[in-house]
Design a protein around this motif. Structure first.
Motif, mmCIF file in Angstrom:
data_model
loop_
_atom_site.group_PDB
_atom_site.id
_atom_site.type_symbol
_atom_site.label_atom_id
_atom_site.label_comp_id
_atom_site.label_asym_id
_atom_site.label_seq_id
_atom_site.Cartn_x
_atom_site.Cartn_y
_atom_site.Cartn_z
ATOM 1 N N LEU A 71 0.825 -1.213 0.000
ATOM 2 C CA LEU A 71 0.000 0.000 0.000
ATOM 3 C C LEU A 71 0.859 1.263 0.000
ATOM 4 O O LEU A 71 0.741 2.100 -0.884
ATOM 5 N N LEU A 72 1.734 1.418 0.965
ATOM 6 C CA LEU A 72 2.498 2.660 1.079
ATOM 7 C C LEU A 72 3.654 2.761 0.099
ATOM 8 O O LEU A 72 4.127 3.858 -0.179
ATOM 9 N N GLY A 73 4.103 1.642 -0.428
ATOM 10 C CA GLY A 73 5.177 1.678 -1.412
ATOM 11 C C GLY A 73 4.846 2.552 -2.606
ATOM 12 O O GLY A 73 5.737 3.074 -3.274
ATOM 13 N N ALA A 74 3.559 2.772 -2.845
ATOM 14 C CA ALA A 74 3.118 3.600 -3.968
ATOM 15 C C ALA A 74 3.540 5.058 -3.815
ATOM 16 O O ALA A 74 3.618 5.779 -4.807
ATOM 17 N N ILE A 75 3.820 5.513 -2.585
ATOM 18 C CA ILE A 75 4.192 6.919 -2.392
ATOM 19 C C ILE A 75 5.677 7.101 -2.107
ATOM 20 O O ILE A 75 6.107 8.190 -1.749
ATOM 21 N N ALA A 76 6.461 6.057 -2.296
ATOM 22 C CA ALA A 76 7.880 6.099 -1.935
ATOM 23 C C ALA A 76 8.623 7.259 -2.591
ATOM 24 O O ALA A 76 9.515 7.850 -1.989
ATOM 25 N N GLY A 77 8.264 7.626 -3.796
ATOM 26 C CA GLY A 77 8.969 8.702 -4.494
ATOM 27 C C GLY A 77 8.603 10.093 -4.022
ATOM 28 O O GLY A 77 9.408 11.013 -4.118
ATOM 29 N N HIS A 78 7.393 10.282 -3.524
ATOM 30 C CA HIS A 78 6.898 11.600 -3.115
ATOM 31 C C HIS A 78 6.062 11.479 -1.847
ATOM 32 O O HIS A 78 4.847 11.651 -1.883
ATOM 33 N N PRO A 79 6.682 11.179 -0.725
ATOM 34 C CA PRO A 79 5.913 10.927 0.491
ATOM 35 C C PRO A 79 5.489 12.201 1.243
ATOM 36 O O PRO A 79 6.010 12.527 2.301
ATOM 37 N N TRP A 80 4.557 12.944 0.660
ATOM 38 C CA TRP A 80 3.985 14.125 1.295
ATOM 39 C C TRP A 80 2.528 13.826 1.605
ATOM 40 O O TRP A 80 1.865 13.108 0.850
ATOM 41 N N ALA A 81 2.033 14.399 2.698
ATOM 42 C CA ALA A 81 0.647 14.135 3.072
ATOM 43 C C ALA A 81 0.082 15.307 3.873
ATOM 44 O O ALA A 81 0.822 16.128 4.415
ATOM 45 N N GLN A 82 -1.249 15.352 3.935
ATOM 46 C CA GLN A 82 -1.962 16.356 4.723
ATOM 47 C C GLN A 82 -2.267 15.769 6.101
ATOM 48 O O GLN A 82 -2.672 14.610 6.201
ATOM 49 N N VAL A 83 -2.080 16.567 7.144
ATOM 50 C CA VAL A 83 -2.376 16.101 8.504
ATOM 51 C C VAL A 83 -3.097 17.178 9.300
ATOM 52 O O VAL A 83 -2.902 18.379 9.075
ATOM 53 N N VAL A 84 -3.908 16.728 10.226
ATOM 54 C CA VAL A 84 -4.485 17.589 11.252
ATOM 55 C C VAL A 84 -4.895 16.673 12.403
ATOM 56 O O VAL A 84 -5.850 15.923 12.311
ATOM 57 N N HIS A 85 -4.073 16.663 13.466
ATOM 58 C CA HIS A 85 -4.357 15.803 14.615
ATOM 59 C C HIS A 85 -3.605 16.279 15.849
ATOM 60 O O HIS A 85 -2.522 16.833 15.760
ATOM 61 N N ARG A 86 -4.227 16.054 16.985
ATOM 62 C CA ARG A 86 -3.618 16.360 18.281
ATOM 63 C C ARG A 86 -3.173 15.069 18.954
ATOM 64 O O ARG A 86 -2.190 15.024 19.658
ATOM 65 N N GLN A 87 -3.932 13.992 18.750
ATOM 66 C CA GLN A 87 -3.556 12.709 19.323
ATOM 67 C C GLN A 87 -2.809 11.881 18.288
ATOM 68 O O GLN A 87 -2.966 12.087 17.085
ATOM 69 N N SER A 88 -1.995 10.954 18.791
ATOM 70 C CA SER A 88 -1.155 10.120 17.932
ATOM 71 C C SER A 88 -1.085 8.713 18.496
ATOM 72 O O SER A 88 -1.347 8.496 19.681
ATOM 73 N N VAL A 89 -0.666 7.792 17.658
ATOM 74 C CA VAL A 89 -0.326 6.453 18.117
ATOM 75 C C VAL A 89 1.080 6.570 18.703
ATOM 76 O O VAL A 89 2.048 6.705 17.972
ATOM 77 N N LEU A 90 1.155 6.566 20.031
ATOM 78 C CA LEU A 90 2.454 6.703 20.690
ATOM 79 C C LEU A 90 3.207 5.379 20.717
ATOM 80 O O LEU A 90 4.432 5.353 20.657
ATOM 81 N N THR A 91 2.457 4.279 20.825
ATOM 82 C CA THR A 91 3.043 2.943 20.776
ATOM 83 C C THR A 91 2.182 2.108 19.836
ATOM 84 O O THR A 91 0.989 1.935 20.088
#
Length: 176
Positions: A71-91
């Protein structure tokens, strides 16, 4: 927020856990809150990111596994993305493979097993949607100066958007 633990969230997390562990290879893709909810349901830790809100167009660092991922290998050349979040997966969940990170978030994406993915970013967002989010957050989490500093950095993230099509292609045969 995942940490709110509303009754509907607990019900959804039980359903996700059952889906991932007892269903017959059902593909799953969680985006942002879905990424966090999925990680928590599978035993990961989700909480407020110690660095605070992350918003705007960001560069991702794909891990070696991320560059090879179906799935993610498709963006290997241009790995830019939009984000908006306060919480994260810490572990990440035990047994999950981290596929992408950045300086703000050590788990921007993970894979659990062969067909379960979570991504913290928003592949469905265009640059215009990201700009609208930034404007909406003015005075509601961001100062005018912060908005003004993030706006020029917003760009289209066409490669990140391809993740949705790629997920559909990777899973079409199994859900048909």
């Amino acid at each position: 927020m995942v940490t709110d633990q509303a009754p509907w969230m607990r019900t959804l997390m039980r359903w996700l856990y059952t889906l991932v562990h007892e269903a017959v290879q059902v593909p799953v893709l969680g985006l942002c809150f879905g990424h966090q909810l999925l990680a928590h349901a599978l035993g990961g830790e989700v909480a407020d990111n110690p660095m605070g809100l992350e918003v705007g167009t960001i560069a991702l660092r794909l891990t070696g596994a991320g560059r090879q991922d179906a799935l993610l290998g498709a963006i290997a050349g241009h790995p830019w993305a939009q984000v908006v979040h306060r919480q994260s997966v810490l572990t990440p969940p035990p047994g999950a493979m981290v596929l992408a990170s950045n300086g703000h978030d050590a788990c921007q994406a993970f894979r659990y097993g062969e067909q379960v993915w979570g991504v913290q970013f928003h592949p469905e967002f265009s640059a215009d949607v990201m700009r609208a989010y930034l404007q909406a957050l003015r005075g509601e989490g961001l100062t005018q100066q912060q908005v003004d500093s993030h706006l020029p950095e917003v760009r289209e993230c066409d490669d990140a958007r391809t993740i949705l099509n790629r997920f559909a292609l990777l899973t079409a045969a199994q859900v048909a």
